[in-house]
Design an enzyme around this catalytic site. Structure first.
Site, PDB file in Angstrom:
ATOM      1  CG  ASP A 139      -2.180  -0.699   1.106  1.00 26.91           C
ATOM      2  OD1 ASP A 139      -2.587  -0.979  -0.035  1.00 26.91           O
ATOM      3  OD2 ASP A 139      -2.809  -1.001   2.140  1.00 26.91           O
ATOM      4  CE  LYS A 165      -4.660  -2.315  -1.123  1.00 32.00           C
ATOM      5  NZ  LYS A 165      -5.359  -1.114  -0.553  1.00 32.00           N
ATOM      6  CD  GLU A 222      -7.317   3.428   0.780  1.00 37.97           C
ATOM      7  OE1 GLU A 222      -6.969   2.624   1.651  1.00 37.97           O
ATOM      8  OE2 GLU A 222      -7.980   4.465   1.033  1.00 37.97           O
ATOM      9  CD  GLU A 271     -11.816  -2.149   2.946  1.00 36.31           C
ATOM     10  OE1 GLU A 271     -11.851  -2.172   4.194  1.00 36.31           O
ATOM     11  OE2 GLU A 271     -10.831  -1.752   2.300  1.00 36.31           O
TER      12      GLU A 271
END
EC number: 2.1.2.11
Length: 257
Positions: free
Chosen positions: A82, A112, A114, A181
């Protein structure tokens, strides 16, 4: 053979489910890898393991430190790291620098990020053009906790359509996979059918191409688990009992014998 991003895409085409879990240290990473986990995420959820209340305070330097340890313990699994809060949102050059450091300094294979809003899609597209494999993440995005909270996303027709559009835009930007998610299962199924890249669900039902959970939740180490997590064993209780037994033997001079 080491798992690759292209292999994950092939597995989606073949209908093979992808197994993913989080790791933040060498020992757990080694155990997960040896147990056959396909993808290991060095998640910014590590912030909670370090005593923070949210994922926001974790720094890039902390993520680098722990990602190095994880990569040293992995031989087969794909390692994704992340990018922490405010290490990629300010500008595209900042994102390239942060992601590049992770790949160069840790040995991880991907990062990753978001969000699927237009500016983030542009950032991801530039990262991919720079040769950096990127995993997307839509639905509940914990780095936006102060805007969205931790509640399920995509429950209205409007928000569901937005999340679907974001997933499609991320695929077009070049991500090799998307984390979904805490969204309704029917929305996750719709996204999974719509995109040609694997979806990895966490609290998104059983129709995704794979599943990821936080390992401390799976092992029963966390004080509290999210509603969608499943506890497979209670290591918190096991560890507490072992420490109590050790302490009792030391105090009674039974250890060492």
């Amino acid at each position: 053979m080491p798992v690759t991003t292209q292999q994950l895409i092939q597995w989606k085409q073949q209908g093979r489910s992808i197994v993913a879990l989080t790791a933040w240290d060498y020992t757990i990473a080694q155990i997960l890898d040896g147990a056959g986990v396909d993808l290991i995420l060095v998640g910014d959820s590590m912030a909670v393991m370090l005593g923070y209340k949210t994922t926001l305070p974790i720094t890039l330097e902390e993520m680098l430190h722990h990602a190095k340890a994880v990569c040293r313990g992995v031989q087969r699994a794909l390692v994704v790291v992340d990018l922490p809060f405010l290490t990629y949102q300010e500008s595209i050059p900042q994102a390239i620098n942060s992601a590049g450091r992770i790949l160069k300094e840790t040995g991880a294979q991907a990062v990753k990020l978001e969000g699927g809003y237009p500016a983030m899609v542009d950032t991801i597209n530039r990262l991919v053009q720079a040769g950096i494999p990127v995993m997307g993440h839509v639905g509940l995005t914990p780095q936006s906790v102060h805007q969205l909270g931790l509640r399920q996303q995509g429950k209205t027709q409007e928000t569901a359509q937005r999340i679907l559009n974001e997933a499609i835009a991320l695929e077009q930007a070049g991500v090799f996979s998307i984390v979904l998610e805490h969204i309704p299962a029917d929305l996750a199924m719709q996204i999974t059918q719509k995109v040609n890249i694997p979806t990895i669900g966490i609290g998104a039902g059983s129709h995704c191409d794979g599943q990821v959970l936080v390992t401390s939740d799976v092992l029963g180490l966390s004080e509290r688990q999210p509603p969608f997590a499943k506890v497979y064993t209670n290591l918190r209780e096991t560890i507490t009992k072992a420490v109590q037994d050790y302490a009792a033997e030391v105090r009674d001079r039974q250890f060492p014998e």
